[in-house]
Design a protein around this motif. Structure first.
Motif, short mmCIF file in Angstrom:
data_model
loop_
_atom_site.label_atom_id
_atom_site.label_comp_id
_atom_site.label_asym_id
_atom_site.label_seq_id
_atom_site.Cartn_x
_atom_site.Cartn_y
_atom_site.Cartn_z
N ALA A 1 41.02 40.26 38.81
CA ALA A 1 40.99 38.80 38.93
C ALA A 1 42.18 38.23 38.15
O ALA A 1 42.80 38.92 37.34
CB ALA A 1 39.68 38.23 38.40
N TYR B 1 33.55 38.34 46.98
CA TYR B 1 33.53 38.37 45.52
C TYR B 1 32.14 37.94 45.05
O TYR B 1 31.63 36.89 45.45
CB TYR B 1 34.63 37.50 44.95
N THR C 1 36.60 44.83 39.38
CA THR C 1 37.27 43.81 40.19
C THR C 1 38.45 43.20 39.47
O THR C 1 38.33 42.73 38.33
CB THR C 1 36.28 42.70 40.57
N VAL D 1 33.94 31.92 38.49
CA VAL D 1 34.84 31.97 39.63
C VAL D 1 35.21 30.56 40.06
O VAL D 1 34.34 29.78 40.47
CB VAL D 1 34.22 32.75 40.81
N LEU E 1 31.91 36.15 37.71
CA LEU E 1 32.33 37.27 38.55
C LEU E 1 31.71 38.57 38.05
O LEU E 1 31.83 38.91 36.87
CB LEU E 1 33.85 37.38 38.54
N PRO F 1 40.22 36.74 43.30
CA PRO F 1 39.47 35.65 42.69
C PRO F 1 40.23 35.07 41.49
O PRO F 1 40.94 35.79 40.79
CB PRO F 1 38.17 36.32 42.25
#
Length: 296
Positions: free
Chosen positions: A236, A180, A234, A267, A188, A259
């Motif tokens: 999360a 990540y 991504t 993060v 992130l 994450p």
């Protein structure tokens, strides 16, 4: 049942799956990585083989004729010194994941599973010998209660070679398969897998390569940063996201880690599927789709 050649001591694996071609191909791949491999097409064959042979790990399918995977897992756990069992299924559900972990499965993996990832999990399982989980002393219900803070951070400005190094030397020990990526402020920005790197190198070279070949030839890596190759899309979760929602998302998308981020996309750490499943007791509850703790 199929017997195979010997591998290194402490790496004896039993494959239990009714898909003959899959077992044959996977067996050859594991043998090439110095595992000693035997196979069975259903649970009864596996248990019969285990009466005369000791295995360090069992790779177990769920859906098989005769004695299925969950019943086989229960029988294995009744043994005096059971080997570590990894569920590997193409029919993953939240319910079966919860049940498998609660019955003592070492991990719960979803097909298709890359050979490098599977090798890392089998190494962990063989080293563990058998799973000994501590009893749950207090209930946990949200992602923030299971965050693993000790994960390897990598920045989008780092060279691609740094990512390869982490994949080869540090990430397997942490049980992860995905990097990540964060920016200079720890927010992130994306994620990176081995497949992403291989695709970029293969495109530059005009042909497919394996991770082993790339690891032996780091000069093949293009002069790019992690940010040039990462996937910015991504998934999360927030610390307050309910564990049933986390698990359902991970199983649906085939993720083993996610994450955990705060409201500023900082993060906080990662959360692992196998840890989440320990604390779930049943199917996910119906949740309001507009909840603020939704997966993002």
């Amino acid at each position: 049942m199929v017997e195979r050649r010997e591998g290194k001591a402490g790496r004896r694996v039993l494959l239990v799956d009714d898909e003959a071609r899959f077992v044959l191909q996977l067996g050859k791949l594991l043998e090439a990585r110095d595992f000693e491999v035997a196979s069975a097409t259903d649970g009864r064959q596996a248990l019969t083989l285990m009466e005369t042979r000791r295995f360090d790990a069992v790779l177990l399918d769920l859906r098989m004729p005769g004695l299925g995977g969950m019943a086989t897992l229960a029988r294995i756990q009744q043994q005096k010194q059971p080997p570590a069992v990894i569920i590997l299924t193409g029919h993953a559900t939240l319910e079966s994941g919860i049940e498998a972990i609660r019955q003592g499965a070492f991990d719960y993996l979803i097909k298709p599973c890359g050979i490098e990832e599977l090798e890392a999990k089998l190494n962990q399982a063989c080293e563990a010998g058998q799973i000994r989980r501590n009893p749950v002393l207090w209930p946990r219900s949200v992602a923030g209660e299971l965050v693993l803070e000790a994960f390897r951070r990598i920045a989008d400005t780092d060279p691609l070679l740094e990512a390869v190094s982490i994949f080869n030397h540090r990430l397997p020990r942490m049980g992860g398969e995905t990097l990540y990526i964060v920016d200079g402020n720890g927010r992130l920005t994306g994620h990176l897998s081995k497949a992403d790197i291989l695709a970029k190198v293969a495109g530059a070279k005009g042909g497919g390569i394996t991770w082993a070949q790339l690891s032996s030839n780091p000069q093949w890596l293009p002069a790019l940063t992690v940010g040039d190759v990462m996937n910015p899309d991504t998934v999360a979760v927030k610390p307050e996201t309910a564990l049933d929602r986390v698990a359902a998302t991970m199983i649906e998308r085939g993720f083993h880690t996610l994450p955990v981020i705060d409201e500023n996309r900082q993060v906080l750490g990662v959360i692992q599927l196998k840890d989440v499943l320990v604390y779930l007791e049943g199917p996910p509850s119906r949740m309001d789709q507009n909840r603020k703790d939704e997966v993002i």
